[in-house]
Design a protein around this motif. Sequence first.
Motif, mmCIF file in Angstrom:
data_model
loop_
_atom_site.group_PDB
_atom_site.id
_atom_site.type_symbol
_atom_site.label_atom_id
_atom_site.label_comp_id
_atom_site.label_asym_id
_atom_site.label_seq_id
_atom_site.Cartn_x
_atom_site.Cartn_y
_atom_site.Cartn_z
ATOM 1 N N LEU A 120 0.815 -1.219 0.000
ATOM 2 C CA LEU A 120 0.000 0.000 0.000
ATOM 3 C C LEU A 120 0.845 1.264 0.000
ATOM 4 O O LEU A 120 0.300 2.368 -0.086
ATOM 5 N N GLY A 121 2.152 1.124 0.107
ATOM 6 C CA GLY A 121 3.031 2.287 0.120
ATOM 7 C C GLY A 121 3.549 2.564 1.521
ATOM 8 O O GLY A 121 3.426 1.747 2.429
ATOM 9 N N THR A 122 4.117 3.724 1.700
ATOM 10 C CA THR A 122 4.692 4.104 2.988
ATOM 11 C C THR A 122 3.581 4.536 3.928
ATOM 12 O O THR A 122 3.003 5.616 3.780
ATOM 13 N N LEU A 123 3.273 3.681 4.899
ATOM 14 C CA LEU A 123 2.243 3.973 5.896
ATOM 15 C C LEU A 123 2.889 4.135 7.264
ATOM 16 O O LEU A 123 3.861 3.457 7.586
ATOM 17 N N SER A 124 2.346 5.044 8.054
ATOM 18 C CA SER A 124 2.828 5.179 9.426
ATOM 19 C C SER A 124 2.398 3.961 10.231
ATOM 20 O O SER A 124 1.506 3.207 9.836
ATOM 21 N N ALA A 125 3.064 3.768 11.368
ATOM 22 C CA ALA A 125 2.713 2.637 12.228
ATOM 23 C C ALA A 125 1.253 2.722 12.663
ATOM 24 O O ALA A 125 0.549 1.714 12.747
ATOM 25 N N SER A 130 -1.229 4.086 10.938
ATOM 26 C CA SER A 130 -2.078 3.735 9.795
ATOM 27 C C SER A 130 -2.115 2.224 9.582
ATOM 28 O O SER A 130 -3.173 1.644 9.308
ATOM 29 N N VAL A 131 -0.948 1.587 9.719
ATOM 30 C CA VAL A 131 -0.907 0.121 9.594
ATOM 31 C C VAL A 131 -1.784 -0.519 10.666
ATOM 32 O O VAL A 131 -2.549 -1.450 10.384
ATOM 33 N N ASN A 132 -1.700 -0.016 11.886
ATOM 34 C CA ASN A 132 -2.505 -0.571 12.970
ATOM 35 C C ASN A 132 -3.998 -0.364 12.728
ATOM 36 O O ASN A 132 -4.821 -1.193 13.129
ATOM 37 N N ASN A 133 -4.353 0.741 12.080
ATOM 38 C CA ASN A 133 -5.765 0.965 11.758
ATOM 39 C C ASN A 133 -6.265 -0.081 10.770
ATOM 40 O O ASN A 133 -7.393 -0.588 10.891
ATOM 41 N N TYR A 134 -5.438 -0.417 9.776
ATOM 42 C CA TYR A 134 -5.806 -1.481 8.837
ATOM 43 C C TYR A 134 -5.896 -2.826 9.562
ATOM 44 O O TYR A 134 -6.830 -3.612 9.345
ATOM 45 N N LEU A 135 -4.916 -3.100 10.420
ATOM 46 C CA LEU A 135 -4.920 -4.367 11.155
ATOM 47 C C LEU A 135 -6.130 -4.473 12.075
ATOM 48 O O LEU A 135 -6.709 -5.562 12.238
ATOM 49 N N LEU A 164 -5.346 -14.715 11.923
ATOM 50 C CA LEU A 164 -5.912 -13.383 11.685
ATOM 51 C C LEU A 164 -6.507 -12.772 12.947
ATOM 52 O O LEU A 164 -6.650 -11.553 13.037
ATOM 53 N N LEU A 165 -6.850 -13.598 13.913
ATOM 54 C CA LEU A 165 -7.455 -13.095 15.141
ATOM 55 C C LEU A 165 -6.432 -12.488 16.083
ATOM 56 O O LEU A 165 -6.803 -11.768 17.018
ATOM 57 N N ARG A 166 -5.147 -12.749 15.858
ATOM 58 C CA ARG A 166 -4.111 -12.292 16.792
ATOM 59 C C ARG A 166 -2.899 -11.750 16.032
ATOM 60 O O ARG A 166 -1.762 -12.117 16.339
ATOM 61 N N MET A 167 -3.131 -10.901 15.061
ATOM 62 C CA MET A 167 -2.017 -10.328 14.314
ATOM 63 C C MET A 167 -1.262 -9.306 15.169
ATOM 64 O O MET A 167 -1.866 -8.543 15.923
ATOM 65 N N GLU A 168 0.032 -9.310 15.023
ATOM 66 C CA GLU A 168 0.879 -8.428 15.828
ATOM 67 C C GLU A 168 0.804 -6.995 15.308
ATOM 68 O O GLU A 168 0.973 -6.740 14.114
ATOM 69 N N ARG A 169 0.527 -6.077 16.214
ATOM 70 C CA ARG A 169 0.454 -4.667 15.845
ATOM 71 C C ARG A 169 1.851 -4.034 15.790
ATOM 72 O O ARG A 169 2.798 -4.531 16.387
ATOM 73 N N ARG A 170 1.946 -2.919 15.088
ATOM 74 C CA ARG A 170 3.201 -2.196 14.980
ATOM 75 C C ARG A 170 3.415 -1.339 16.233
ATOM 76 O O ARG A 170 2.470 -0.852 16.836
ATOM 77 N N THR A 171 4.667 -1.154 16.592
ATOM 78 C CA THR A 171 4.998 -0.306 17.730
ATOM 79 C C THR A 171 4.978 1.152 17.296
ATOM 80 O O THR A 171 5.623 1.519 16.303
ATOM 81 N N ILE A 172 4.232 1.956 18.007
ATOM 82 C CA ILE A 172 4.132 3.384 17.694
ATOM 83 C C ILE A 172 5.112 4.138 18.582
ATOM 84 O O ILE A 172 5.000 4.103 19.817
ATOM 85 N N THR A 173 6.056 4.793 17.966
ATOM 86 C CA THR A 173 7.052 5.551 18.718
ATOM 87 C C THR A 173 6.421 6.821 19.265
ATOM 88 O O THR A 173 5.865 7.622 18.492
ATOM 89 N N PRO A 174 6.437 7.015 20.590
ATOM 90 C CA PRO A 174 5.844 8.236 21.159
ATOM 91 C C PRO A 174 6.534 9.481 20.600
ATOM 92 O O PRO A 174 7.748 9.523 20.435
ATOM 93 N N ARG A 175 5.714 10.461 20.302
ATOM 94 C CA ARG A 175 6.291 11.714 19.801
ATOM 95 C C ARG A 175 5.782 12.867 20.658
ATOM 96 O O ARG A 175 4.706 12.802 21.246
ATOM 97 N N GLU A 176 6.575 13.900 20.715
ATOM 98 C CA GLU A 176 6.210 15.048 21.531
ATOM 99 C C GLU A 176 4.971 15.718 20.945
ATOM 100 O O GLU A 176 4.899 15.988 19.744
ATOM 101 N N ILE A 177 3.986 15.935 21.790
ATOM 102 C CA ILE A 177 2.759 16.545 21.302
ATOM 103 C C ILE A 177 2.958 18.040 21.087
ATOM 104 O O ILE A 177 3.804 18.677 21.730
ATOM 105 N N ARG A 178 2.189 18.583 20.166
ATOM 106 C CA ARG A 178 2.236 20.016 19.906
ATOM 107 C C ARG A 178 0.927 20.634 20.372
ATOM 108 O O ARG A 178 -0.147 20.050 20.193
ATOM 109 N N ILE A 179 1.014 21.806 20.992
ATOM 110 C CA ILE A 179 -0.191 22.506 21.437
ATOM 111 C C ILE A 179 -0.150 23.942 20.912
ATOM 112 O O ILE A 179 0.898 24.440 20.475
#
Length: 423
Positions: free
Chosen positions: A187-192, A194-199, A221-236
């Motif tokens: 599907l191309g370059t997806l963020s972690a 976005s991949v987890n949303n598909y999963l 399919l019932l227990r597919m491993e999700r991608r690790t999302i690297t925490p990022r600094e939030i912006r306000i």
Amino acid sequence: MNKRSRPYHVARSGSVSVPIYRESGPPVVFRVAWREGDRRQRRAFADPDEARRFAAARAQALANHGSAVLTLSGADLDAYAFIRAQADRFGVSLNSLAGEWSRATALVGQAGQLEAAAAHYARHVRATSEKPVGEAVTEFVATREAAGRSIRHVADLRDRLERFAAAFRCPMSHVREPEVNAWLASLGTLSARSVNNYLQAVTSLARFAARRGWLPSSHPLLRMERRTITPREIRILTPAEFRAVLRACRPEMLPFVLLAGLCGIRHAELLRMRWHHVHLTGSDATMPHGWVEVRAGDAKNSARLGHRARRLIPICPSLADTLGRLRQSGDAPICPFTKADNQLTRLAKAAGVAWSENVLRHSFGSYRLALTADEGKVALEMGNSPGMIFAHYRAVVSAKAAAEWFATSCEQVHPMSDRQCPG
């Protein structure tokens, strides 16, 4: 055929006897007779020597390999008949039947447990029926619509799963996790995220399929491993940036922006809300200026929390005054746009403010925690865990900046002297 009297000759081997009968002709026939199992066998010869040789060989063979068959009687004969019937039922030989039983029992490791092992296989490994992925997707999305899920949720689910169905034109039970991962990579370059949303969408489909018997309960399919999302600094946003955004905001978008920034409500939740969810009359000391209700069915985590997903968020004085001016009829939507994110992108550009996803909600969390110093309270208002509130919003801003943020009102950015607050 002449009447037979006594055997012409009897070939013997141990306890096994194979008689030969002479039948007068013309022509003269020497007939060998013996039993195999519950059946009587015969074979005729014209040459008596040839008949003798065959009878001797037959007696020897039965003595070596089949003498027990000849002595079957009573319960043994009934058992043999039952086993023979089971083999015939499945179209296999006795050798195949016994061999498969032996190998399966060896795998189980204990005699008498084969039926339990087969029942476990039928429940957890073998699908009870085959269902094409495309048909499963159609039925699954239809159940979500029938359950009253939001238009936005159903549309997102349909888009992701129709892509999945287009890539897998096969029964659900034939899909494997490595193939799903390969499809996601295509599907191309997806963020972690976005991949987890598909999963998440595929896993929800798989659970639905398992309940319908199209997938075994142990399917990968019932227990597919999700991608690790690297925490990022939030912006306000700063209070000044928030005022700039409100100043550039279209009148019909003001309620959405104010409730997102001063109540921390998610965009998807705001798109489901109506004006009758906004209560501008105070109830008690905890909510003296009113509150906003996020119903359980509108909350993001409603599937996981059920009725506990319902939230009541207090309204600050400046917001109560502004919403009183903006309020519409009770059934009118808070936001008239179906794609609020597009409106926000244009708004940020017009205001000259750098924008990021969920910046209004992140701003609320940061300023609200600075104002209350109570992560449990803020977690209830935002629909998050206290741990997440503490990790992301603690010590981000000062209490002074928080007071300025929640003092922001429509009248500040649209002074009544030169412009009426949209109503």
